[in-house]
Design a protein around this motif. Structure first.
Motif, PDB file in Angstrom:
ATOM      1  N   ASN A 218       0.817  -1.214   0.000  1.00 22.77           N
ATOM      2  CA  ASN A 218       0.000   0.000   0.000  1.00 22.77           C
ATOM      3  C   ASN A 218       0.853   1.267   0.000  1.00 22.77           C
ATOM      4  OD1 ASN A 218      -2.281  -1.578  -0.006  1.00 22.77           O
ATOM      5  ND2 ASN A 218      -2.684  -1.348   2.174  1.00 22.77           N
ATOM      6  N   LEU A 219       2.056   1.185   0.570  1.00 29.36           N
ATOM      7  CA  LEU A 219       2.949   2.345   0.561  1.00 29.36           C
ATOM      8  C   LEU A 219       3.400   2.669  -0.854  1.00 29.36           C
ATOM      9  CD1 LEU A 219       5.078   1.580   3.745  1.00 29.36           C
ATOM     10  CD2 LEU A 219       3.421   3.443   3.448  1.00 29.36           C
ATOM     11  N   ARG A 220       3.718   1.643  -1.645  1.00 26.65           N
ATOM     12  CA  ARG A 220       4.100   1.876  -3.048  1.00 26.65           C
ATOM     13  C   ARG A 220       2.942   2.541  -3.784  1.00 26.65           C
ATOM     14  NH1 ARG A 220       7.784   0.421  -6.789  1.00 26.65           N
ATOM     15  NH2 ARG A 220       8.794  -0.995  -5.326  1.00 26.65           N
ATOM     16  N   ALA A 221       1.752   2.012  -3.592  1.00 32.29           N
ATOM     17  CA  ALA A 221       0.581   2.567  -4.275  1.00 32.29           C
ATOM     18  C   ALA A 221       0.377   4.028  -3.887  1.00 32.29           C
ATOM     19  CB  ALA A 221      -0.656   1.738  -3.953  1.00 32.29           C
ATOM     20  N   ALA A 222       0.538   4.351  -2.617  1.00 33.81           N
ATOM     21  CA  ALA A 222       0.341   5.727  -2.146  1.00 33.81           C
ATOM     22  C   ALA A 222       1.397   6.674  -2.720  1.00 33.81           C
ATOM     23  CB  ALA A 222       0.368   5.767  -0.622  1.00 33.81           C
ATOM     24  N   PHE A 223       2.662   6.258  -2.701  1.00 32.38           N
ATOM     25  CA  PHE A 223       3.713   7.123  -3.232  1.00 32.38           C
ATOM     26  C   PHE A 223       3.603   7.255  -4.750  1.00 32.38           C
ATOM     27  CE2 PHE A 223       5.659   6.557   0.931  1.00 32.38           C
ATOM     28  CZ  PHE A 223       6.161   7.823   1.167  1.00 32.38           C
ATOM     29  N   ALA A 224       3.239   6.180  -5.430  1.00 32.61           N
ATOM     30  CA  ALA A 224       3.056   6.248  -6.887  1.00 32.61           C
ATOM     31  C   ALA A 224       1.915   7.207  -7.228  1.00 32.61           C
ATOM     32  CB  ALA A 224       2.786   4.859  -7.460  1.00 32.61           C
ATOM     33  N   GLU A 225       0.858   7.138  -6.441  1.00 30.91           N
ATOM     34  CA  GLU A 225      -0.278   8.042  -6.670  1.00 30.91           C
ATOM     35  C   GLU A 225       0.148   9.497  -6.500  1.00 30.91           C
ATOM     36  OE1 GLU A 225      -4.350   8.969  -4.350  1.00 30.91           O
ATOM     37  OE2 GLU A 225      -4.119   6.877  -4.989  1.00 30.91           O
ATOM     38  N   GLN A 226       0.987   9.784  -5.515  1.00 31.01           N
ATOM     39  CA  GLN A 226       1.490  11.148  -5.335  1.00 31.01           C
ATOM     40  C   GLN A 226       2.266  11.617  -6.560  1.00 31.01           C
ATOM     41  OE1 GLN A 226       3.862  11.244  -1.751  1.00 31.01           O
ATOM     42  NE2 GLN A 226       2.192  12.205  -0.603  1.00 31.01           N
ATOM     43  N   LEU A 227       2.919  10.663  -7.235  1.00 27.80           N
ATOM     44  CA  LEU A 227       3.685  10.987  -8.445  1.00 27.80           C
ATOM     45  C   LEU A 227       2.805  10.956  -9.694  1.00 27.80           C
ATOM     46  CD1 LEU A 227       6.827   8.774  -7.721  1.00 27.80           C
ATOM     47  CD2 LEU A 227       6.659  11.269  -7.493  1.00 27.80           C
ATOM     48  N   MET A 228       1.513  10.707  -9.494  1.00 24.63           N
ATOM     49  CA  MET A 228       0.537  10.556 -10.582  1.00 24.63           C
ATOM     50  C   MET A 228       0.962   9.444 -11.548  1.00 24.63           C
ATOM     51  SD  MET A 228      -0.940  14.353 -11.245  1.00 24.63           S
ATOM     52  CE  MET A 228       0.525  15.367 -11.206  1.00 24.63           C
ATOM     53  N   GLN A 229       1.419   8.335 -10.966  1.00 21.96           N
ATOM     54  CA  GLN A 229       1.796   7.148 -11.722  1.00 21.96           C
ATOM     55  C   GLN A 229       1.035   5.959 -11.155  1.00 21.96           C
ATOM     56  OE1 GLN A 229       6.016   6.490 -11.641  1.00 21.96           O
ATOM     57  NE2 GLN A 229       6.476   8.383 -12.705  1.00 21.96           N
ATOM     58  N   GLU A 230       0.994   4.914 -11.943  1.00 24.21           N
ATOM     59  CA  GLU A 230       0.385   3.682 -11.460  1.00 24.21           C
ATOM     60  C   GLU A 230       1.487   2.790 -10.899  1.00 24.21           C
ATOM     61  OE1 GLU A 230      -2.299   0.155 -13.336  1.00 24.21           O
ATOM     62  OE2 GLU A 230      -2.730   2.209 -13.958  1.00 24.21           O
ATOM     63  N   ALA A 231       1.253   2.221  -9.741  1.00 19.60           N
ATOM     64  CA  ALA A 231       2.242   1.314  -9.138  1.00 19.60           C
ATOM     65  C   ALA A 231       2.372   0.071 -10.007  1.00 19.60           C
ATOM     66  CB  ALA A 231       1.813   0.933  -7.728  1.00 19.60           C
ATOM     67  N   GLY A 232       3.605  -0.358 -10.255  1.00 14.50           N
ATOM     68  CA  GLY A 232       3.842  -1.541 -11.078  1.00 14.50           C
ATOM     69  C   GLY A 232       3.331  -2.803 -10.393  1.00 14.50           C
ATOM     70  N   ILE A 233       2.582  -3.601 -11.142  1.00 15.89           N
ATOM     71  CA  ILE A 233       1.974  -4.815 -10.572  1.00 15.89           C
ATOM     72  C   ILE A 233       3.045  -5.804 -10.115  1.00 15.89           C
ATOM     73  CG2 ILE A 233       1.647  -5.976 -12.805  1.00 15.89           C
ATOM     74  CD1 ILE A 233      -0.762  -6.162  -9.814  1.00 15.89           C
ATOM     75  N   GLY A 234       4.143  -5.914 -10.847  1.00 17.24           N
ATOM     76  CA  GLY A 234       5.213  -6.827 -10.453  1.00 17.24           C
ATOM     77  C   GLY A 234       5.829  -6.436  -9.119  1.00 17.24           C
ATOM     78  N   ALA A 235       6.046  -5.144  -8.920  1.00 20.03           N
ATOM     79  CA  ALA A 235       6.599  -4.655  -7.660  1.00 20.03           C
ATOM     80  C   ALA A 235       5.609  -4.883  -6.522  1.00 20.03           C
ATOM     81  CB  ALA A 235       6.940  -3.171  -7.782  1.00 20.03           C
ATOM     82  N   LEU A 236       4.347  -4.641  -6.772  1.00 19.85           N
ATOM     83  CA  LEU A 236       3.325  -4.877  -5.750  1.00 19.85           C
ATOM     84  C   LEU A 236       3.278  -6.343  -5.347  1.00 19.85           C
ATOM     85  CD1 LEU A 236       0.466  -2.607  -7.128  1.00 19.85           C
ATOM     86  CD2 LEU A 236       1.821  -2.211  -5.064  1.00 19.85           C
ATOM     87  N   ARG A 237       3.401  -7.236  -6.333  1.00 20.43           N
ATOM     88  CA  ARG A 237       3.415  -8.681  -6.023  1.00 20.43           C
ATOM     89  C   ARG A 237       4.599  -9.022  -5.115  1.00 20.43           C
ATOM     90  NH1 ARG A 237       2.457  -9.690 -12.015  1.00 20.43           N
ATOM     91  NH2 ARG A 237       0.259 -10.293 -12.160  1.00 20.43           N
ATOM     92  N   GLU A 238       5.787  -8.515  -5.480  1.00 24.13           N
ATOM     93  CA  GLU A 238       6.976  -8.825  -4.684  1.00 24.13           C
ATOM     94  C   GLU A 238       6.850  -8.287  -3.267  1.00 24.13           C
ATOM     95  OE1 GLU A 238      10.926  -8.651  -6.188  1.00 24.13           O
ATOM     96  OE2 GLU A 238      10.273  -8.914  -8.269  1.00 24.13           O
ATOM     97  N   GLU A 239       6.349  -7.072  -3.123  1.00 20.13           N
ATOM     98  CA  GLU A 239       6.195  -6.500  -1.783  1.00 20.13           C
ATOM     99  C   GLU A 239       5.144  -7.252  -0.967  1.00 20.13           C
ATOM    100  OE1 GLU A 239       7.798  -2.085  -2.949  1.00 20.13           O
ATOM    101  OE2 GLU A 239       5.662  -2.515  -3.142  1.00 20.13           O
ATOM    102  N   TYR A 240       4.104  -7.694  -1.623  1.00 20.96           N
ATOM    103  CA  TYR A 240       3.073  -8.486  -0.946  1.00 20.96           C
ATOM    104  C   TYR A 240       3.690  -9.781  -0.419  1.00 20.96           C
ATOM    105  CZ  TYR A 240      -1.417 -10.881  -0.279  1.00 20.96           C
ATOM    106  OH  TYR A 240      -2.486 -11.566   0.249  1.00 20.96           O
ATOM    107  N   PHE A 241       4.469 -10.452  -1.266  1.00 20.52           N
ATOM    108  CA  PHE A 241       5.136 -11.698  -0.875  1.00 20.52           C
ATOM    109  C   PHE A 241       6.083 -11.463   0.301  1.00 20.52           C
ATOM    110  CE2 PHE A 241       8.914 -14.406  -1.188  1.00 20.52           C
ATOM    111  CZ  PHE A 241       8.335 -15.661  -1.058  1.00 20.52           C
ATOM    112  N   VAL A 242       6.962 -10.486   0.181  1.00 16.05           N
ATOM    113  CA  VAL A 242       7.955 -10.208   1.225  1.00 16.05           C
ATOM    114  C   VAL A 242       7.256  -9.809   2.524  1.00 16.05           C
ATOM    115  CG1 VAL A 242       9.812  -8.624   1.913  1.00 16.05           C
ATOM    116  CG2 VAL A 242       9.828  -9.669  -0.357  1.00 16.05           C
TER     117      VAL A 242
END
Length: 182
Positions: A88-112
């Protein structure tokens, strides 16, 4: 959040808070494994020691997780992955940058995030021809994990013991609780 919490907790200067914010913005826009102290130093104009300090402070604030090799080389040459401590932190910071959080990065962070919640040690595997994403020690067994979408295959596991974690298996991982391990 960083301005208020970091300044109060660590008595930081605006300059140090700036490097932390730039680092978080970089992470939000990049894929896992893209960060290196040298390249970020060149990109940002900050010295490596300032960046080392910023990374440690962000870790202490609970914003990032540092995954390294099991037996890292010297600090300056060690391979690391910097990840947000929670997807959720990646999603929040990406949103601040007006970008979409990468799904691959979200998967890895979810796993970790979930593996760490279960208390299992997690590392970057030592160099292999096609390295999988993570090595986790579970009950004394070293398992390799490759994180990806539905089309991901076992190729990067190189016939070693491990799993490919796709969206369905990641979802199941989210339901496992530490008490389920006994």
């Amino acid at each position: 959040m960083i301005y208020e919490d970091a300044i109060a907790e660590f008595s930081l200067t605006k300059s140090k808070v700036d490097v932390m914010e730039r680092l978080l913005s970089f992470l939000a826009a990049s894929t896992p494994g893209e960060f290196s102290y040298t390249s970020f130093s060149s990109l940002s104009g900050y010295g490596k020691s300032t960046i080392y300090e910023a990374v440690q402070l962000l870790k202490e604030l609970g914003l990032i997780t540092i995954i390294s090799e099991k037996t890292p080389k010297a600090k300056a040459k060690s391979t690391i992955k910097l990840l947000f401590a929670h997807p959720n932190l990646r999603a929040a910071f990406a949103e601040q940058l007006m970008q979409e959080a990468g799904i691959g990065a979200l998967r890895e962070e979810y796993f970790v995030f979930h593996i760490a919640q279960l208390g299992f040690p997690i590392f970057i595997p030592k160099a292999m021809k096609k390295a999988p994403d993570y090595e986790v020690t579970i009950e004394g067994r070293k398992l390799l994990f490759e994180i990806g979408g539905a089309s991901k295959t076992r190729t990067q596991l190189e016939w070693r013991e491990g799993l490919v974690m796709n969206d369905e298996t990641l979802m199941v991982l989210g339901f496992v609780q530490p008490t389920d391990q006994n």
